[in-house]
Scaffold this active site. Sequence first.
Site, PDB file in Angstrom:
ATOM      1  N   HIS A 178      16.880  52.654  25.446  1.00 38.96           N
ATOM      2  CA  HIS A 178      17.181  51.577  24.788  1.00 38.96           C
ATOM      3  C   HIS A 178      17.972  51.882  23.525  1.00 38.96           C
ATOM      4  O   HIS A 178      18.405  52.900  23.140  1.00 38.96           O
ATOM      5  CB  HIS A 178      15.878  51.244  23.693  1.00 38.96           C
ATOM      6  CG  HIS A 178      14.813  50.514  24.495  1.00 38.96           C
ATOM      7  ND1 HIS A 178      14.540  49.179  24.331  1.00 38.96           N
ATOM      8  CD2 HIS A 178      13.952  50.698  25.457  1.00 38.96           C
ATOM      9  CE1 HIS A 178      13.743  48.689  25.052  1.00 38.96           C
ATOM     10  NE2 HIS A 178      12.978  49.436  25.950  1.00 38.96           N
ATOM     11  N   GLU A 199      17.764  43.913  29.156  1.00 36.70           N
ATOM     12  CA  GLU A 199      17.335  43.012  28.207  1.00 36.70           C
ATOM     13  C   GLU A 199      18.431  42.811  27.175  1.00 36.70           C
ATOM     14  O   GLU A 199      19.158  43.881  26.854  1.00 36.70           O
ATOM     15  CB  GLU A 199      15.974  43.783  27.435  1.00 36.70           C
ATOM     16  CG  GLU A 199      14.832  43.986  28.327  1.00 36.70           C
ATOM     17  CD  GLU A 199      13.666  44.757  27.659  1.00 36.70           C
ATOM     18  OE1 GLU A 199      12.564  44.400  27.733  1.00 36.70           O
ATOM     19  OE2 GLU A 199      13.973  45.901  26.902  1.00 36.70           O
TER      20      GLU A 199
END
Length: 333
Positions: free
Chosen positions: A39, A108
């Site tokens: 991330h 994402e």
Amino acid sequence: MGLRLGYKASAEQFGPVDLLRYTVAAEENGFDSVFTSDHLQPWRHDGGHAPAALPWLGAAGARTERVILGTSVLTPTFRYHPGVVAQAFATLGVLYPGRIILGIGSGESLNEVPLGIEWPDGKERFARLKEAITLIKELWSGERVTFDGQFYRTQNATIYDRPDTPVPIYIGASGPAATRMAGRVGDGFITTSGKPETLYRDTLMPALAEGAVKAGRTLDDLDLMIEMKVSFDPDLDRAREDTRYWAALALSAEEKMGVEDPIEMQRLSDALPVERAQSRWIVSSDPDEHVEKIRTYLDLGFRHLVFHAPGPDQERFLKIYGEQVLPRLRALA
């Protein structure tokens, strides 16, 4: 493939030094693998973390001896050029032969948009992922690779340091199209628990089998991995409360749509009651009851279970789980 029981090193919740300590503890407590997400930003602004997966995997390999290490998942299409991913994982494969897995997905917006990337629709993200896989494999197998794709290009590119056996590629998916691709071109498949059983039984497994058949394979040729959301503790109230940190997982796709700021994601998740926060998790204080709930996923065909625990005391979880749950699961197999 035989049963594998892994640990999710939660990069969204813990910093890199703590995660290394937990990874060593996972190996010591009998886990077979350790996977981490890649991330740029966490789900929460306060108390969140987002260490870079690539250097962290190198450090984790140096501190362990046998556990398999990988990403669940990394996006090789926006922040990274696929050639950079191919080079990085080839290097990791040389350093830790037979212990590295490249787990990838279509991404994402939370991780890509903050860097100024214009977020495309699902069709383009899927096409980019497919092309990235093709390029990574060509770079791992060829020399002087000139690639002219729709999204990526190389000219006379060579990766000089690569392992004798290519690093396996696992594809993360929650819908039929990407799952079919995993069956067709992947070495493994990654998905997450806590969704309706019909999704796995009637959609994902048939799509995976369909893709495998197109490549002349069966599901037995793939490592079927699922990230298991588990909150297990002898204190049931503690197990329930631990899920609050990860309440964002209980938000619907509509509630999360377009949310690219950890502060807003945190606000939405903090507004949920604990009853909803725990809805994505197998919450239990009894090991036999806990194993029975996990058995559902074994019956569906998953053989690589990677356990993600939401609580702050990960070493407590690893010790209890290693003593009370892992032996029961291995007995089932």
